[in-house]
Design a protein around this motif. Structure first.
Motif, PDB file in Angstrom:
ATOM      1  N   THR A 127       0.794  -1.221   0.099  1.00  0.00           N
ATOM      2  CA  THR A 127       0.161  -0.081   0.044  1.00  0.00           C
ATOM      3  C   THR A 127       0.831   1.381  -0.058  1.00  0.00           C
ATOM      4  OG1 THR A 127      -0.196  -0.009   2.456  1.00  0.00           O
ATOM      5  CG2 THR A 127      -1.801  -1.294   1.120  1.00  0.00           C
ATOM      6  N   GLU A 128       0.310   2.386  -0.333  1.00  0.00           N
ATOM      7  CA  GLU A 128       0.816   3.856  -0.544  1.00  0.00           C
ATOM      8  C   GLU A 128      -0.276   4.618   0.386  1.00  0.00           C
ATOM      9  OE1 GLU A 128       2.232   6.482   0.031  1.00  0.00           O
ATOM     10  OE2 GLU A 128       3.643   6.105  -1.691  1.00  0.00           O
ATOM     11  N   SER A 129      -0.014   4.966   1.766  1.00  0.00           N
ATOM     12  CA  SER A 129      -0.766   5.679   2.487  1.00  0.00           C
ATOM     13  C   SER A 129      -1.108   6.933   2.046  1.00  0.00           C
ATOM     14  CB  SER A 129      -0.351   5.557   3.811  1.00  0.00           C
ATOM     15  OG  SER A 129       0.956   6.259   3.950  1.00  0.00           O
ATOM     16  N   ARG A 130      -0.312   7.585   1.165  1.00  0.00           N
ATOM     17  CA  ARG A 130      -0.616   8.959   0.999  1.00  0.00           C
ATOM     18  C   ARG A 130      -1.574   9.200  -0.221  1.00  0.00           C
ATOM     19  NH1 ARG A 130       5.507  10.315  -0.162  1.00  0.00           N
ATOM     20  NH2 ARG A 130       5.248   8.578  -1.291  1.00  0.00           N
ATOM     21  N   VAL A 131      -1.942   7.984  -0.816  1.00  0.00           N
ATOM     22  CA  VAL A 131      -2.904   8.021  -2.046  1.00  0.00           C
ATOM     23  C   VAL A 131      -4.506   8.042  -1.401  1.00  0.00           C
ATOM     24  CG1 VAL A 131      -1.586   6.973  -3.390  1.00  0.00           C
ATOM     25  CG2 VAL A 131      -3.174   5.611  -2.381  1.00  0.00           C
ATOM     26  N   LEU A 132      -5.430   8.554  -2.287  1.00  0.00           N
ATOM     27  CA  LEU A 132      -6.691   8.749  -1.893  1.00  0.00           C
ATOM     28  C   LEU A 132      -7.313   7.275  -2.199  1.00  0.00           C
ATOM     29  CD1 LEU A 132      -7.747  12.042  -4.081  1.00  0.00           C
ATOM     30  CD2 LEU A 132      -7.099  11.708  -1.661  1.00  0.00           C
ATOM     31  N   ARG A 176      -6.613   4.074  -4.342  1.00  0.00           N
ATOM     32  CA  ARG A 176      -6.431   2.895  -3.548  1.00  0.00           C
ATOM     33  C   ARG A 176      -7.505   1.578  -3.979  1.00  0.00           C
ATOM     34  NH1 ARG A 176      -6.831   4.881   1.264  1.00  0.00           N
ATOM     35  NH2 ARG A 176      -4.569   5.552   1.167  1.00  0.00           N
ATOM     36  N   GLU A 224       2.668  -1.118   4.329  1.00  0.00           N
ATOM     37  CA  GLU A 224       3.167   0.193   3.649  1.00  0.00           C
ATOM     38  C   GLU A 224       4.654   0.036   3.105  1.00  0.00           C
ATOM     39  OE1 GLU A 224       3.022   4.251   2.710  1.00  0.00           O
ATOM     40  OE2 GLU A 224       1.536   3.079   3.355  1.00  0.00           O
ATOM     41  N   GLY A 278       5.362   2.108   0.157  1.00  0.00           N
ATOM     42  CA  GLY A 278       5.630   3.388  -0.839  1.00  0.00           C
ATOM     43  C   GLY A 278       5.022   3.110  -2.184  1.00  0.00           C
ATOM     44  N   ASN A 279       5.639   3.906  -3.054  1.00  0.00           N
ATOM     45  CA  ASN A 279       5.588   3.630  -4.364  1.00  0.00           C
ATOM     46  C   ASN A 279       6.585   3.480  -5.341  1.00  0.00           C
ATOM     47  OD1 ASN A 279       6.420   6.174  -4.492  1.00  0.00           O
ATOM     48  ND2 ASN A 279       4.494   7.048  -5.169  1.00  0.00           N
TER      49      ASN A 279
END
Length: 215
Positions: free
Chosen positions: A64-69, A73, A98, A100-101
């Motif tokens: 996952t990438e926690s910063r995305v909407l 997601r 988590e 990143g991307n």
């Protein structure tokens, strides 16, 4: 700043197109259909698991990438749902990590996890994009455990690299063809400026890619 931007342009009667990230309530959305792209790779992953692992998975790892909407997601959620539906049961151990991307942070995060999962040998990995999926593969290879994982990605930019190898561990990805965005956006803008009514959602073409078909 999306709602502020949207309301400001609306007051000026300036039409607006939001690319890849929606800006409600007035902007026309143009870009990826995240639910569709997720379901494409999830279905391919399920086919591989059914064929090669007798439909059995010990763990599912969702990078996952926690910063995305949540809108973006949705590609991961849709992939997970399609995988579960395709194998016909819900595995007991589904972990969201988590990562990143980009490739290197993903590899390090997965190395740390695989060291704790020393006795686990059937792990289905859903990458946030091709970079994180390949990062997971890098981690497994570094530990000599590449046969313990199988992955899917998104974006279609690195799957060809994996497809060239004798033992590819990425099943599928989806290309969004960003090189076509400019032409498509100009055409959409001209239609809107001409007063043509257009759909609120304008999805780009999604091209499914699999390592089996790219060899």
């Amino acid at each position: 700043i999306g709602p502020t931007l949207s309301s400001t342009l609306l007051k000026k009667k300036i039409k607006m197109i939001a690319v890849d990230i929606p800006i409600p309530p007035w902007a026309i959305y143009f870009g990826v259909n995240n639910k569709l792209s997720g379901s494409i790779v999830g279905e391919e992953l399920a086919k591989w698991v059914n064929l090669n692992w007798d439909g059995q998975i010990e763990k599912i790892l969702v990078l996952t990438e926690s910063r995305v909407l949540d809108f973006v997601r949705a590609r991961s959620t849709s992939a997970l749902n399609s995988l579960i539906e395709g194998i016909g049961y819900t595995p007991q151990d589904i972990m969201h990590l988590e990562a990143g991307n980009v490739r290197e942070p993903s590899a390090q995060a997965v190395i740390n996890l695989l060291e704790r999962w020393a006795g686990v040998h059937r792990i289905a990995v859903i990458g946030f994009n091709d970079e994180t999926a390949i990062g997971a593969i890098d981690a497994a290879r570094q530990l000599g455990r590449e046969n313990d994982i199988i992955t899917v990605g998104q974006g279609g930019n690195l799957i060809a690299e994996e497809a060239k190898l004798p033992n590819p561990r990425m099943v599928a990805s989806v290309s969004y063809h960003p090189e076509q965005y400019g032409e498509r956006l100009m055409a959409l803008a001209m239609r809107m400026l001409a007063g043509e009514r257009v759909s609120r959602e304008q999805f780009i073409e999604h091209e499914p890619l699999t390592t089996a078909n790219m060899k």
